[in-house]
Structures are given as C-alpha cells and as structure tokens.
Motif scaffolding. Sequence first.
Motif, PDB file in Angstrom:
ATOM      1  N   GLU A   1       0.576  -1.075   0.319  1.00 25.83           N
ATOM      2  CA  GLU A   1       0.344   0.209  -0.076  1.00 25.83           C
ATOM      3  C   GLU A   1       1.128   0.982   0.346  1.00 25.83           C
ATOM      4  O   GLU A   1       0.485   2.123  -0.733  1.00 25.83           O
ATOM      5  CB  GLU A   1      -1.332  -0.071   1.141  1.00 25.83           C
ATOM      6  CG  GLU A   1      -1.378  -1.091   1.616  1.00 25.83           C
ATOM      7  CD  GLU A   1      -2.550  -1.267   2.333  1.00 25.83           C
ATOM      8  OE1 GLU A   1      -2.367   0.028   2.986  1.00 25.83           O
ATOM      9  OE2 GLU A   1      -3.710  -2.023   2.352  1.00 25.83           O
ATOM     10  N   TRP A   2       1.824   1.355   0.762  1.00 24.40           N
ATOM     11  CA  TRP A   2       2.835   2.354   0.981  1.00 24.40           C
ATOM     12  C   TRP A   2       3.665   2.343  -0.688  1.00 24.40           C
ATOM     13  O   TRP A   2       3.235   3.322  -1.272  1.00 24.40           O
ATOM     14  CB  TRP A   2       3.964   1.885   1.903  1.00 24.40           C
ATOM     15  CG  TRP A   2       4.634   3.746   1.949  1.00 24.40           C
ATOM     16  CD1 TRP A   2       4.681   4.415   2.902  1.00 24.40           C
ATOM     17  CD2 TRP A   2       6.067   4.184   1.410  1.00 24.40           C
ATOM     18  NE1 TRP A   2       5.444   4.871   3.148  1.00 24.40           N
ATOM     19  CE2 TRP A   2       6.624   5.106   1.967  1.00 24.40           C
ATOM     20  CE3 TRP A   2       6.269   3.768   0.558  1.00 24.40           C
ATOM     21  CZ2 TRP A   2       7.188   6.107   1.631  1.00 24.40           C
ATOM     22  CZ3 TRP A   2       7.527   3.993  -0.390  1.00 24.40           C
ATOM     23  CH2 TRP A   2       8.216   5.719   0.361  1.00 24.40           C
ATOM     24  N   VAL A   3       3.675   0.958  -1.072  1.00 24.49           N
ATOM     25  CA  VAL A   3       4.445   1.557  -2.735  1.00 24.49           C
ATOM     26  C   VAL A   3       3.969   1.838  -3.803  1.00 24.49           C
ATOM     27  O   VAL A   3       4.024   2.925  -4.421  1.00 24.49           O
ATOM     28  CB  VAL A   3       5.062   0.194  -3.076  1.00 24.49           C
ATOM     29  CG1 VAL A   3       5.160   0.446  -4.579  1.00 24.49           C
ATOM     30  CG2 VAL A   3       6.281   0.341  -2.007  1.00 24.49           C
ATOM     31  N   GLN A   4       2.817   1.534  -3.394  1.00 24.07           N
ATOM     32  CA  GLN A   4       0.944   1.840  -4.180  1.00 24.07           C
ATOM     33  C   GLN A   4       1.355   3.891  -4.039  1.00 24.07           C
ATOM     34  O   GLN A   4       0.960   4.349  -5.163  1.00 24.07           O
ATOM     35  CB  GLN A   4      -0.145   1.536  -4.366  1.00 24.07           C
ATOM     36  CG  GLN A   4      -1.356   1.586  -4.861  1.00 24.07           C
ATOM     37  CD  GLN A   4      -0.720   1.211  -6.770  1.00 24.07           C
ATOM     38  OE1 GLN A   4      -0.060   0.020  -6.971  1.00 24.07           O
ATOM     39  NE2 GLN A   4      -1.166   2.143  -6.923  1.00 24.07           N
ATOM     40  N   THR A   5       0.699   4.644  -3.429  1.00 26.88           N
ATOM     41  CA  THR A   5       0.351   5.286  -2.959  1.00 26.88           C
ATOM     42  C   THR A   5       1.808   6.845  -3.524  1.00 26.88           C
ATOM     43  O   THR A   5       1.815   7.242  -3.551  1.00 26.88           O
ATOM     44  CB  THR A   5       0.062   5.928  -1.273  1.00 26.88           C
ATOM     45  OG1 THR A   5      -0.754   5.009  -1.757  1.00 26.88           O
ATOM     46  CG2 THR A   5      -0.460   7.246  -0.984  1.00 26.88           C
ATOM     47  N   ASN A   6       2.801   5.644  -2.540  1.00 28.99           N
ATOM     48  CA  ASN A   6       4.030   6.685  -2.060  1.00 28.99           C
ATOM     49  C   ASN A   6       5.294   6.466  -3.236  1.00 28.99           C
ATOM     50  O   ASN A   6       5.932   7.779  -3.958  1.00 28.99           O
ATOM     51  CB  ASN A   6       4.840   6.836  -1.066  1.00 28.99           C
ATOM     52  CG  ASN A   6       3.987   6.938   0.083  1.00 28.99           C
ATOM     53  OD1 ASN A   6       3.508   8.202  -0.039  1.00 28.99           O
ATOM     54  ND2 ASN A   6       2.692   5.857   0.444  1.00 28.99           N
ATOM     55  N   VAL A   7       4.719   5.680  -3.955  1.00 31.02           N
ATOM     56  CA  VAL A   7       5.956   5.016  -5.348  1.00 31.02           C
ATOM     57  C   VAL A   7       4.909   5.380  -6.370  1.00 31.02           C
ATOM     58  O   VAL A   7       5.266   5.526  -8.186  1.00 31.02           O
ATOM     59  CB  VAL A   7       6.718   4.023  -5.877  1.00 31.02           C
ATOM     60  CG1 VAL A   7       7.361   3.663  -6.179  1.00 31.02           C
ATOM     61  CG2 VAL A   7       7.607   4.386  -3.665  1.00 31.02           C
ATOM     62  N   LEU A   8       4.612   4.019  -6.874  1.00 28.09           N
ATOM     63  CA  LEU A   8       3.411   3.723  -7.875  1.00 28.09           C
ATOM     64  C   LEU A   8       2.755   5.745  -8.624  1.00 28.09           C
ATOM     65  O   LEU A   8       2.267   5.342  -9.701  1.00 28.09           O
ATOM     66  CB  LEU A   8       3.027   2.467  -8.050  1.00 28.09           C
ATOM     67  CG  LEU A   8       3.040   1.354  -8.005  1.00 28.09           C
ATOM     68  CD1 LEU A   8       2.552   0.301  -7.796  1.00 28.09           C
ATOM     69  CD2 LEU A   8       4.873   1.662  -8.627  1.00 28.09           C
ATOM     70  N   ALA A   9       1.903   5.508  -7.315  1.00 26.73           N
ATOM     71  CA  ALA A   9       0.844   6.753  -7.871  1.00 26.73           C
ATOM     72  C   ALA A   9       1.470   7.678  -8.137  1.00 26.73           C
ATOM     73  O   ALA A   9       1.402   8.511  -9.125  1.00 26.73           O
ATOM     74  CB  ALA A   9      -0.395   7.100  -6.493  1.00 26.73           C
ATOM     75  N   LEU A  10       2.477   8.851  -7.324  1.00 22.21           N
ATOM     76  CA  LEU A  10       3.719   9.480  -8.205  1.00 22.21           C
ATOM     77  C   LEU A  10       4.314   8.933  -9.548  1.00 22.21           C
ATOM     78  O   LEU A  10       4.067  10.481 -10.098  1.00 22.21           O
ATOM     79  CB  LEU A  10       5.081   9.540  -7.497  1.00 22.21           C
ATOM     80  CG  LEU A  10       4.583   9.945  -6.316  1.00 22.21           C
ATOM     81  CD1 LEU A  10       5.638  10.179  -5.175  1.00 22.21           C
ATOM     82  CD2 LEU A  10       4.055  11.735  -6.003  1.00 22.21           C
ATOM     83  N   LEU A  11       4.982   7.697 -10.468  1.00 27.35           N
ATOM     84  CA  LEU A  11       4.394   7.666 -11.631  1.00 27.35           C
ATOM     85  C   LEU A  11       3.749   7.914 -12.358  1.00 27.35           C
ATOM     86  O   LEU A  11       3.903   8.323 -13.448  1.00 27.35           O
ATOM     87  CB  LEU A  11       6.024   6.455 -10.979  1.00 27.35           C
ATOM     88  CG  LEU A  11       6.908   6.614 -10.584  1.00 27.35           C
ATOM     89  CD1 LEU A  11       7.354   4.557 -10.302  1.00 27.35           C
ATOM     90  CD2 LEU A  11       7.710   7.248 -10.946  1.00 27.35           C
ATOM     91  N   ALA A  12       2.912   8.168 -11.909  1.00 28.21           N
ATOM     92  CA  ALA A  12       1.861   7.598 -12.845  1.00 28.21           C
ATOM     93  C   ALA A  12       1.378   8.595 -12.859  1.00 28.21           C
ATOM     94  O   ALA A  12       0.316   9.487 -13.384  1.00 28.21           O
ATOM     95  CB  ALA A  12       0.829   7.074 -12.659  1.00 28.21           C
ATOM     96  N   GLY A  13       1.217   9.611 -11.980  1.00 32.37           N
ATOM     97  CA  GLY A  13       0.504  10.959 -11.917  1.00 32.37           C
ATOM     98  C   GLY A  13       1.729  12.178 -12.813  1.00 32.37           C
ATOM     99  O   GLY A  13       1.633  12.462 -13.326  1.00 32.37           O
TER     100      GLY A  13
END
Length: 184
Positions: free
Chosen positions: A59-71
Amino acid sequence: MPKETYVPSLFSLFRQYGYDGATLSKISEATGLGKASLYHHFPGGKDEMVQSVLGYAGEWVQTNVLALLAGDGSPEVRLQKMCDRIDELYAGGTQPCVLAILQSGTGRDLFHDSVKASVEQWIAAIAVVVVEAGIDPMVARQRAEDALIAIQGSLVVSQALDDPALFQRVMQALPQQLLAQSSI
C-alpha cells in the motif's frame, strides 16, 4: 484495537530482523501484545503477520511510488518525487529494505512470489515513465531494472560502510541517469 494498529511495529521488526530473526518474544515486545493476543489478532501466526507487513508495504509503494510515477508532471519530476519518497522510506539510507530482508532464510521460500510481484510492478512503473521520455522500451526496462539494483545495492553498501551519503548520492543522480539520451 484492530490488528492494523500493530502492522507498523511489525514492519519495523521484520525490517530489522527478517522472518527467522523475529522471535515471538521480539514480536510481543514490539507490539505490546502477549502470545494469546498475538494469535487472536493474527491466527495464522508469523506468516500472517508478514503477509500483513507485505500488504502494508505494498500500500505504501502504491501510494508513494506507483501513484507518483503515474501522476502529473514531467518524467524527471515524477522520478525525482519517487526518489524523494524512497529516500524517506529508507531514512536517507540508514534503514534496510523489508523486501530484501524477507528474501533471505526461510522467508524466501514463504514470501518470494509476493516480493517478486512487488519488484516487477515497480520496475514496470519506472519503465513506463522512461518510455514517456522517448527512450526505447527495451532500454527503458533495462534502466528500470538497473535503477532498482542501484537503489538496493547502494542501500546495502551504505549500511555496510555506515555511510548513508552513498545511498543519497544514488538517489540524487537516478532521475537523470534513467532519462539520459545515451545509454547508462
């Protein structure tokens, strides 16, 4: 209290000791729960605790890494945001990676598939951003793999040498290296 209350403490514990080193007494001390309460919250025992930790990390990676990369933002800005968050997660290179720790000892056999899926997802997300910057998809995939090698390798070396500046140097240079028009 719900079991989710104890997961951050378990995250820290498994990050420090791994699966094999996290004894029941250490788990009890970290959570403040006795044996009966631990099994009440985690009837599957230590395996369930680690699955909860992996879910928390995911969940942390989804919110703090993957979502930023897709943002929003340029590829360089998004990659820099990812590096900034990773730097925070590893406390500037002073904290180990729970995924790496769980790949040693008994934990590897039990949690390898979950860890592999997380790493694959992270590589794929970085590669997408690098492709958006005009890099060939095959090269982008290799650079994304190299990025994780650099992150994890610098983390290990920084801790071995008690020098977090090595990790921080890698995190600062990574966005430009990923997007360089010539090969890394």
